[in-house]
Design a protein around this motif. Structure first.
Motif, PDB file in Angstrom:
ATOM      1  N   ARG A 114       0.813  -1.216   0.000  1.00 20.57           N
ATOM      2  CA  ARG A 114       0.000   0.000   0.000  1.00 20.57           C
ATOM      3  C   ARG A 114       0.851   1.273   0.000  1.00 20.57           C
ATOM      4  NH1 ARG A 114      -5.064   0.067   1.891  1.00 20.57           N
ATOM      5  NH2 ARG A 114      -5.043   1.979   0.677  1.00 20.57           N
ATOM      6  N   LEU A 115       1.954   1.263   0.761  1.00 22.94           N
ATOM      7  CA  LEU A 115       2.702   2.506   0.970  1.00 22.94           C
ATOM      8  C   LEU A 115       4.114   2.481   0.392  1.00 22.94           C
ATOM      9  CD1 LEU A 115       1.647   3.064   4.703  1.00 22.94           C
ATOM     10  CD2 LEU A 115       0.632   4.152   2.696  1.00 22.94           C
ATOM     11  N   GLY A 116       4.515   1.337  -0.123  1.00 24.91           N
ATOM     12  CA  GLY A 116       5.838   1.244  -0.741  1.00 24.91           C
ATOM     13  C   GLY A 116       6.927   0.857   0.257  1.00 24.91           C
ATOM     14  N   THR A 117       8.100   0.484  -0.282  1.00 21.26           N
ATOM     15  CA  THR A 117       9.190   0.059   0.601  1.00 21.26           C
ATOM     16  C   THR A 117       9.686   1.217   1.465  1.00 21.26           C
ATOM     17  OG1 THR A 117      10.520   0.240  -1.374  1.00 21.26           O
ATOM     18  CG2 THR A 117      10.266  -1.971  -0.477  1.00 21.26           C
ATOM     19  N   THR A 118       9.474   2.456   1.005  1.00 21.96           N
ATOM     20  CA  THR A 118       9.908   3.588   1.839  1.00 21.96           C
ATOM     21  C   THR A 118       9.197   3.561   3.187  1.00 21.96           C
ATOM     22  OG1 THR A 118       8.256   4.955   0.749  1.00 21.96           O
ATOM     23  CG2 THR A 118      10.525   5.196  -0.027  1.00 21.96           C
ATOM     24  N   ALA A 119       7.962   3.046   3.219  1.00 22.33           N
ATOM     25  CA  ALA A 119       7.235   2.972   4.493  1.00 22.33           C
ATOM     26  C   ALA A 119       7.871   1.944   5.420  1.00 22.33           C
ATOM     27  CB  ALA A 119       5.768   2.634   4.248  1.00 22.33           C
ATOM     28  N   LEU A 120       8.381   0.851   4.837  1.00 25.16           N
ATOM     29  CA  LEU A 120       9.072  -0.153   5.671  1.00 25.16           C
ATOM     30  C   LEU A 120      10.402   0.384   6.185  1.00 25.16           C
ATOM     31  CD1 LEU A 120       8.581  -3.608   3.884  1.00 25.16           C
ATOM     32  CD2 LEU A 120       7.495  -2.799   5.976  1.00 25.16           C
ATOM     33  N   ASP A 121      10.920   1.393   5.497  1.00 20.60           N
ATOM     34  CA  ASP A 121      12.178   2.022   5.916  1.00 20.60           C
ATOM     35  C   ASP A 121      11.953   3.083   6.982  1.00 20.60           C
ATOM     36  OD1 ASP A 121      14.250   0.834   4.614  1.00 20.60           O
ATOM     37  OD2 ASP A 121      13.942   1.974   2.757  1.00 20.60           O
ATOM     38  N   ASN A 122      10.714   3.390   7.235  1.00 19.89           N
ATOM     39  CA  ASN A 122      10.375   4.512   8.130  1.00 19.89           C
ATOM     40  C   ASN A 122       9.189   4.107   8.997  1.00 19.89           C
ATOM     41  OD1 ASN A 122       9.970   7.082   9.208  1.00 19.89           O
ATOM     42  ND2 ASN A 122       8.869   7.825   7.417  1.00 19.89           N
ATOM     43  N   MET A 123       9.389   3.022   9.758  1.00 24.04           N
ATOM     44  CA  MET A 123       8.285   2.475  10.546  1.00 24.04           C
ATOM     45  C   MET A 123       8.218   3.122  11.925  1.00 24.04           C
ATOM     46  SD  MET A 123       6.765  -0.107   8.907  1.00 24.04           S
ATOM     47  CE  MET A 123       6.265  -1.470   9.952  1.00 24.04           C
ATOM     48  N   HIS A 124       6.986   3.217  12.417  1.00 21.84           N
ATOM     49  CA  HIS A 124       6.804   3.597  13.817  1.00 21.84           C
ATOM     50  C   HIS A 124       5.889   2.543  14.427  1.00 21.84           C
ATOM     51  CE1 HIS A 124       7.053   6.530  17.087  1.00 21.84           C
ATOM     52  NE2 HIS A 124       5.899   6.004  17.447  1.00 21.84           N
ATOM     53  N   ILE A 125       6.415   1.878  15.456  1.00 27.85           N
ATOM     54  CA  ILE A 125       5.749   0.693  15.986  1.00 27.85           C
ATOM     55  C   ILE A 125       5.534   0.825  17.490  1.00 27.85           C
ATOM     56  CG2 ILE A 125       6.147  -1.785  16.414  1.00 27.85           C
ATOM     57  CD1 ILE A 125       7.780  -1.725  13.718  1.00 27.85           C
ATOM     58  N   HIS A 126       4.367   0.408  17.951  1.00 22.19           N
ATOM     59  CA  HIS A 126       4.115   0.265  19.390  1.00 22.19           C
ATOM     60  C   HIS A 126       3.989  -1.224  19.711  1.00 22.19           C
ATOM     61  CE1 HIS A 126       2.215   4.506  20.264  1.00 22.19           C
ATOM     62  NE2 HIS A 126       3.513   4.555  20.027  1.00 22.19           N
TER      63      HIS A 126
END
Ligand code: ZN
Length: 275
Positions: free
Chosen positions: A202-214
């Protein structure tokens, strides 16, 4: 950013005081990498204080994010409640960015009695106004929409991904504990991987490079989230999550929201480094 950095939501328990400054220092001493500043009861930090926080974090090499006040509902009935919600979000973004926070996280809305698509449209419209204002102010902080743990709260995985696709500078805060509690599932390697796959598609690999996780342990029932738990007192398969994050080359920040804060943040970091 290479790999994942781990840290706590708010000042670690073992800090000298509960202040943000002592929190950042303690994060550095513990060998963690990030702290989420909790503005959850309101943004009470001024600009001068925020500048000091930024200097301290930069000098210690600690990354920061900020969590907006809980009292936000972008799907409220009353226009004044919408405006107050938008103001709280703006304030978090303004002070957060002076702190040097990369992202601010927030709980967007409640459905009240609305069908999900109506709540979605309202939330989108009112969030877009905030984004436009921040753009006018040249504020480039990421606005992170959090996946929420109760079915009464706006913020399913799909809603969060959809809004992140539609709005500039909006990105997901993937709260894996919330999604596990809400769905009663999503507690295995393959399910965690399917979430990461969706983020990628949905958001591209750039989103996997810039994750924010709780992440935290969590107690849940028919109405979703009941309360956060320490990881080892919960049923949450955090090792499988960390393995999936590693296999997907996810980069970014992991904020631990267990009641024991730094203990579980360190457990997550150690498990990640050895998986
Ligand atoms: Zn939250």
């Amino acid at each position: 950013m290479a790999g994942l950095l781990f840290g706590t939501s708010g000042t670690p328990h073992s800090a000298k005081t509960v202040s943000t400054m002592d929190g950042i220092k303690r994060i550095a001493e513990l060998g963690l990498g990030v702290m989420e500043i909790e503005f959850v009861q309101g943004v009470r930090m001024g600009e001068a204080g925020a500048r000091l926080v930024a200097e301290t974090a930069a000098s210690l090499g600690i990354k920061l994010t900020a969590h907006a006040p809980y009292f936000i509902n972008l799907n409220a009935r009353e226009p004044e409640k919408i405006r107050a919600s938008q103001d709280r979000l703006l304030q978090t973004a303004r002070i957060g960015s002076i702190c040097g926070a990369e992202s601010i996280v927030f709980h967007a809305a409640y459905y009240l009695s609305d069908p999900p698509d109506k709540a979605y449209d309202n939330t989108k419209k009112h969030l877009e106004e905030v984004i436009h204002q921040l753009k006018r102010e040249n504020n480039r902080v990421w606005i992170r929409l959090e996946i929420m743990g109760k079915p009464s709260q706006f913020g399913t995985l799909e809603e969060v991904l959809n809004l992140s696709t539609e709005l500039e500078r909006v990105a997901p805060c993937i709260d894996f504990a919330h999604w596990h509690a809400r769905s009663g599932a999503f507690n295995s390697y393959s399910e965690f991987a399917s979430i990461l796959q969706q983020v990628k598609e949905r958001l591209g690999t750039t989103a996997l490079d810039n994750m924010h996780i709780h992440v935290s342990g969590i107690a849940y029932g028919k109405k979703g989230e009941i309360k956060h738990l320490n990881l080892k007192e919960s049923d949450f398969h955090y090792s499988e999550l960390l393995k999936a994050l590693k296999d997907y080359n996810a980069n970014g920040l992991v904020i631990c929201e267990s009641p024991n804060l730094e203990e579980d943040a360190l457990l997550l970091q150690e498990t990640y480094n050895t998986c």
